[in-house]
Design an enzyme around this catalytic site. Structure first.
Site, PDB file in Angstrom:
ATOM      1  N   ASP A   1       0.830  -1.259   0.048  1.00  0.00           N
ATOM      2  CA  ASP A   1      -0.187   0.057   0.166  1.00  0.00           C
ATOM      3  C   ASP A   1       0.900   1.346  -0.056  1.00  0.00           C
ATOM      4  OD1 ASP A   1      -2.595  -1.516   0.028  1.00  0.00           O
ATOM      5  OD2 ASP A   1      -2.753  -1.131   2.218  1.00  0.00           O
TER       6      ASP A   1
ATOM      7  N   ASP B   1      -6.188  -5.893  -4.211  1.00  0.00           N
ATOM      8  CA  ASP B   1      -5.962  -4.473  -3.878  1.00  0.00           C
ATOM      9  C   ASP B   1      -4.180  -4.044  -4.057  1.00  0.00           C
ATOM     10  OD1 ASP B   1      -7.671  -5.918  -2.214  1.00  0.00           O
ATOM     11  OD2 ASP B   1      -7.908  -4.230  -0.638  1.00  0.00           O
TER      12      ASP B   1
END
Length: 370
Positions: free
Chosen positions: A82, A137
């Site tokens: 991330d 993701d």
């Protein structure tokens, strides 16, 4: 058509949160959510030429980027995919300002990918704290930055390692019956949330599919068309979006939080995922990897975004409702990936992931239709 909704949402964001890290959800962190918003501003700046949108990116990134190229609050050895996402803004910042700090910060994030732990086939772990796990993701967080860095600073060497991330992910997460992709896969098949035989999580989460298709169009926009995997990525995009089209809500044109269980108690139409899919379809048409047969699906979905999720105040500010605040698997919260779990997470207004995806969707759609 002018960029009506894109400008409205961008200006609303600037008025409400001139410094994104001061938003109560960000807690001053180097949060990937800010990058989703800022990529929307980058797209809007490039389409309109209005420099205030670039300045908004610069002001927000400069809080984190030190002169020597260090990043406030970032630790490489956390190996969190991330944390790569915001690096996507560094290329425009460097190109526009020629300040070395932006290149140095990008190189720091590139170093993370050099040593980031991987599955046995070479896919990046989602995070060091989530070992041997691929989450959809993560493709959005890492792959477009990785590709742009290779093209910008490494003469385009090693692109196979970018495309491999998609190939491995699809291989393990794609459902043979629906062609939807499961949220995550555990190579070791030991996580409480996964099937002990397949390693797969239990449900099709709309936003994870959204991250996947956004990643694909962002990579397809800049990858050389002669690359050996180019047409395979185009196929993946068409397959994933066709699977999502099968679950497009007939009444509203948007998508449910748990994609394939639209009629189930507690399920709801979700703004961030629906925005991501609109973005992917609109951009896919613009860059020529989706044909014009997608136009009707796109128009219905965009109109659904406005009708279902947008609320304008009398002062002219735009609010985006019905965003899933967060959803993940495992961790100290014991998130089990069940249907009950996905519909239990808070539903909020003006979540940054939703706002950023909505801004990107509006800009792509309105440019396409102008």
């Amino acid at each position: 058509m002018t960029l009506q909704w894109a400008i409205k949402i961008a200006d609303s964001i600037m008025e409400r949160t001139p410094l994104l890290h001061e938003n109560k959800g960000s807690h001053g962190k180097w949060s990937y959510e800010n990058g989703v918003v800022l990529k929307g501003f980058e797209l809007l700046w490039k389409q309109t030429g209005d420099y205030k949108y670039f300045q908004f990116i610069e002001e927000n990134m400069d809080y984190f980027i030190h002169e020597e190229g260090n990043i406030r609050g970032y630790q490489l050895d956390e190996y969190n995919i991330d944390h790569v996402n915001n690096g996507k803004l560094l290329f425009s910042l460097y190109n526009e300002t020629k300040q070395e700090k932006y290149k140095k910060a990008a190189t720091l994030l590139r170093e993370q990918l050099t040593t980031h732990p991987r599955t046995s086939e070479g896919a990046f772990w989602h995070k060091k704290i989530y070992p041997y796990q691929i989450w959809l993701d993560g493709l959005y967080m890492g792959a477009p930055f990785y590709l742009e860095y290779l093209l910008t600073f490494e003469d385009g060497q090693g692109i196979d390692d970018v495309t491999k991330q998609f190939v491995i992910c699809e291989k393990h997460t794609k459902d043979s019956q629906t062609s939807l992709l499961y949220h995550a896969w555990d190579e070791k098949r030991v996580q409480p949330w996964c099937d002990s035989e397949t390693g797969l999580s239990a449900n099709f989460w709309a936003r994870s599919m959204g991250w996947f298709v956004m990643a694909l169009v962002d990579v397809l926009e800049i990858i050389p068309t002669e690359h050996a995997d180019y047409h395979e990525l185009v196929r993946m995009l068409n397959d994933a979006l066709t699977a999502m089209k099968n679950y497009q809500d007939s009444e509203t044109g948007v998508w449910y939080q748990v994609v394939n269980l639209g009629g189930s108690k507690g399920n709801y139409l979700e703004a961030s995922a629906s925005s991501m899919i609109v973005y992917a379809i609109a951009k896919g048409i613009r860059i020529g990897v989706l044909d014009m047969n997608w136009s009707e699906v796109l128009d219905r979905a965009f109109n659904g975004l406005i009708t279902e999720f947008v609320l304008e105040t009398k002062e002219g500010q735009v609010n985006l409702n019905k965003n899933c605040q967060v959803a993940g698997l495992g961790g100290p919260q014991g998130r089990d990936g069940s249907y009950a779990y996905y519909i239990s997470e808070p539903i909020i207004t003006n979540d940054f992931k939703g706002l950023g995806a909505f801004l990107q969707a509006c800009t792509e759609y309105e440019v396409l239709r102008s």
